[in-house]
Design a protein around this motif. Structure first.
Motif, PDB file in Angstrom:
ATOM      1  N   GLN A  31       0.809  -1.217   0.000  1.00 29.34           N
ATOM      2  CA  GLN A  31       0.000   0.000   0.000  1.00 29.34           C
ATOM      3  C   GLN A  31       0.847   1.273   0.000  1.00 29.34           C
ATOM      4  O   GLN A  31       0.307   2.369   0.108  1.00 29.34           O
ATOM      5  CB  GLN A  31      -0.949  -0.011   1.199  1.00 29.34           C
ATOM      6  CG  GLN A  31      -1.962  -1.142   1.100  1.00 29.34           C
ATOM      7  CD  GLN A  31      -2.747  -1.325   2.377  1.00 29.34           C
ATOM      8  OE1 GLN A  31      -2.204  -1.198   3.472  1.00 29.34           O
ATOM      9  NE2 GLN A  31      -4.027  -1.633   2.242  1.00 29.34           N
ATOM     10  N   PHE A  33       3.281   2.122   2.225  1.00 26.01           N
ATOM     11  CA  PHE A  33       3.809   2.528   3.529  1.00 26.01           C
ATOM     12  C   PHE A  33       5.100   1.773   3.796  1.00 26.01           C
ATOM     13  O   PHE A  33       5.371   0.749   3.176  1.00 26.01           O
ATOM     14  CB  PHE A  33       2.823   2.197   4.657  1.00 26.01           C
ATOM     15  CG  PHE A  33       1.432   2.713   4.441  1.00 26.01           C
ATOM     16  CD1 PHE A  33       1.213   4.017   4.037  1.00 26.01           C
ATOM     17  CD2 PHE A  33       0.345   1.894   4.652  1.00 26.01           C
ATOM     18  CE1 PHE A  33      -0.072   4.499   3.840  1.00 26.01           C
ATOM     19  CE2 PHE A  33      -0.953   2.363   4.463  1.00 26.01           C
ATOM     20  CZ  PHE A  33      -1.158   3.671   4.056  1.00 26.01           C
ATOM     21  N   PRO A  73       0.289   3.495  10.276  1.00 27.59           N
ATOM     22  CA  PRO A  73       1.128   3.212   9.112  1.00 27.59           C
ATOM     23  C   PRO A  73       2.426   4.026   9.147  1.00 27.59           C
ATOM     24  O   PRO A  73       2.447   5.150   9.646  1.00 27.59           O
ATOM     25  CB  PRO A  73       0.267   3.641   7.924  1.00 27.59           C
ATOM     26  CG  PRO A  73      -1.128   3.719   8.438  1.00 27.59           C
ATOM     27  CD  PRO A  73      -1.015   4.052   9.896  1.00 27.59           C
ATOM     28  N   LYS A  75       4.141   6.194   7.411  1.00 27.60           N
ATOM     29  CA  LYS A  75       4.056   7.177   6.326  1.00 27.60           C
ATOM     30  C   LYS A  75       5.000   8.327   6.649  1.00 27.60           C
ATOM     31  O   LYS A  75       4.920   8.894   7.735  1.00 27.60           O
ATOM     32  CB  LYS A  75       2.641   7.750   6.203  1.00 27.60           C
ATOM     33  CG  LYS A  75       1.581   6.776   5.802  1.00 27.60           C
ATOM     34  CD  LYS A  75       0.312   7.545   5.458  1.00 27.60           C
ATOM     35  CE  LYS A  75      -0.771   7.232   6.455  1.00 27.60           C
ATOM     36  NZ  LYS A  75      -2.025   7.926   6.152  1.00 27.60           N
TER      37      LYS A  75
END
Length: 122
Positions: A31, A33, A73, A75
């Motif tokens: 995804q 991350f 996450p 990020k």
């Protein structure tokens, strides 16, 4: 592994270590991350190095067990892992670490770890 991740030591003092690593494309999950493996590796290393600061120079440490709680996450631009010794010992060292993602100067706590390091002769 730390060299592969581009990690660098930011701070080292007795019972305390901070490590920084960029979130590189090679360490992303599906995804986009940072992968939990990156988060875990940095947290484990920071905790282990913190334990190492409490031991004689002719010792190293290995992880006996460590638990991770992933909170958010990964990020951001990079991760910072802070490791601390909860209880040093000759046979077992109890440690913890926190991992934060940093995006444009804002830090987000993404994981906490707690575990046990075993001192071993170098």
């Amino acid at each position: 592994m730390m060299a592969t991740f581009g990690a660098e030591l930011l701070e080292v003092s007795e019972g305390h270590v901070r490590i920084k690593a960029p979130i590189l494309p090679v360490a992303l999950q599906q995804q986009g991350f940072g992968h939990a493996g990156l988060t875990f590796s940095l947290g484990d290393s920071a905790a282990g190095y913190a334990a190492l600061t409490m031991l004689p120079l002719d010792f190293e440490v290995v992880t006996a067990e460590i638990k991770i709680n992933l909170l958010a996450p990964a990020k951001g631009d990079h991760l910072i892992a802070t490791g601390e010794v909860i209880k040093p010992g000759k046979r077992l060292c109890v440690v913890r670490s926190e991992v934060r993602a940093v995006k444009q100067g804002t830090e987000t706590l993404i994981a906490v770890l707690q575990g046990t390091m075993v001192p071993v002769p170098a």
